[in-house]
Design an enzyme around this catalytic site. Structure first.
Site: not given
Ligand code: NAD
Length: 420
Positions: A60, A105-107
């Site tokens: 995201v 962001a992050k995932g």
């Protein structure tokens, strides 16, 4: 009675409160309410024994108005789009507070990594990287380690990514991930950076409150990268670690737990449970341990309607992301327990990731002292901005931190305008 809310509802509510308090421009508010991009990938992995499994991974990208998307990758069975969305949003606020030219962001992958061999994890990581394709990129979106990911996993991502781009571009694309092994372009000081940043904040806070850290005690949840480094860096300051909890259990020792010895134990046994000389305690006993400081450094939603009433400390230093849910926060406030928020306290990781990114882009190698002193300066100035804003507006530390973050982003939108 507690009504469980999601982590994303938590971050949304925090954002709405801050936006109301500071009268954030309504258009900027609308933009920041939603992530820019959300990518879900379902990808197959064929293992050595010929079996095929399909995994779900996410990335995201919340905002890149301040610079390329930046944020960690998490491997955990509870990873889901809601959690990743929340973590990506917190990254945007964090990079803004730290005054970095980076977005948020992050995932992650929904997976229990303890169930897989190193060989299988390598296959999963490489196939995930391939599935993400151009979602990540050295000047576009730069992942880093988070829960259950480490320099080895970053190395596999780097190698896979480099293999998918033209040979001419490979040498100048090492900054596609940070938190790499040193030999592969990692930065000195990155491994300990988040814990180091937490300790810099604690030192500054203690100075402000006229507290002598050598006379303080603390309890700690999580003994992974962030928790163990925080404890090891607190040790020379003389602060006594009274209780520790991780996924294997909770331990306590009123005489103080030696962080280095505990680190060795965790490395050999996989968790804090059974650490010699300590006594096992229940979850409630752990949370109720009397100390000056509690440092959550594990997962989200740990300080809740159930645990917040138990806490017996003066201050919570949030080293994990989102460790306090809304009900927990309200209870701590009522009880007069101050909370220094995650988006300030754990910014050390992304700050040194930024330094790694810069070193790679410039083909430089900085000495550890240089990394540490730059980190110190940046953490302290972030701390000062948050403290001064909180005092000036008479709001708590969390709202102060949000307002610092949002003011910078609002200014950037005002200057750039909104296309078309
Ligand atoms: P890690 O995987 O190295 O360690 C996680 C720790 O949490 C382990 O000790 C584990 O036992 C513990 N844990 C897991 N489930 C638990 C449970 N139910 N109860 C108690 N403890 C539990 O992860 P990390 O990198 O240290 O990250 C910890 C937190 O810090 C996360 O919130 C992460 O997002 C945040 N963070 C990490 C970094 C970084 O640089 N690694 C940077 C900023 C923020």
């Amino acid at each position: 009675m507690s009504t469980k809310i999601s982590v994303y509802e938590n971050v949304t509510e925090q954002f709405n409160r801050a936006a109301d308090l500071m009268h954030l421009d309504p258009d900027v508010r609308k933009i920041l309410e939603k992530p820019v991009n959300e990518v879900t990938v379902n990808f197959p992995v064929k293992f050595q024994d010929g079996k095929v499994e399909v995994f779900t991974g996410y990335r995201v990208q919340h905002s890149n108005v301040l610079g390329p998307f930046k944020g960690g990758l998490r491997f955990h069975p509870r990873v889901n789009i809601d959690e990743v969305r929340a973590l990506a949003t917190w990254m945007t606020w964090k990079t803004s507070i730290a005054d970095l030219p980076l977005g948020g962001a992050k995932g992650g992958i929904q997976i229990d990594p303890s169930k897989y061999s190193q060989q299988s994890l390598e296959r999963i990581t490489r196939r995930f990287t391939f599935a993400l394709g151009n979602t990540i990129g050295p000047d576009y979106d730069i992942p880093a380690p988070d829960v259950n990911t480490n320099p080895q996993i970053m190395a596999w991502i780097l190698d896979t990514y480099l293999s998918t781009i033209p040979p001419q571009e490979r040498q100048r694309s090492y900054h596609v991930v940070t938190g790499k092994p040193i030999e592969l372009g990692g930065s000195l000081g990155r491994d300990k950076a988040t814990g180091q940043g937490v300790v810099f904040v604690i030192q500054e806070w203690a100075r402000d409150c006229h507290i002598d850290l050598s006379e303080t005690t603390y309890t700690l949840q999580g003994y992974g990268n962030v928790g163990s480094w925080t404890a090891r860096l607190m040790a020379p300051l003389g602060s006594r670690l009274l209780a520790v909890q991780d996924h294997t259990g909770s331990i306590a020792d009123g005489r103080g737990i030696d962080p280095e010895a505990l680190q060795q134990w965790v490395r050999e046994h996989g968790g804090v449970a059974g650490y010699p000389g300590s006594r096992p305690v229940t979850n409630d006993e752990f949370f109720a341990t009397q100390a000056d400081i509690f440092i959550p450094a594990a997962l989200e939603n740990q300080i809740t309607a159930e645990t917040a009433p138990l806490l017996n400390v003066r201050t919570v230093i949030e080293a994990a992301n989102g460790p306090t849910d809304l009900e927990g926060d309200a209870i701590l406030k009522r009880r007069g327990i101050e909370v220094l928020p995650d988006i300030l306290c754990n910014a050390g990781g992304v700050i040194v990731s930024y330094y790694e990114w810069l070193q790679n882009k410039r083909s430089e190698l900085w000495e550890l002292e240089e990394v540490d002193s730059k980190l110190h300066k940046r953490m302290i100035s972030a701390y000062n901005r948050v403290r001064d804003t909180s005092r000036e507006l008479n709001v708590d530390w969390r709202m102060g931190a949000y307002i610092v973050a949002l003011r910078r982003i609002e200014k950037v939108y005002m200057d750039r305008g909104i296309f078309p």
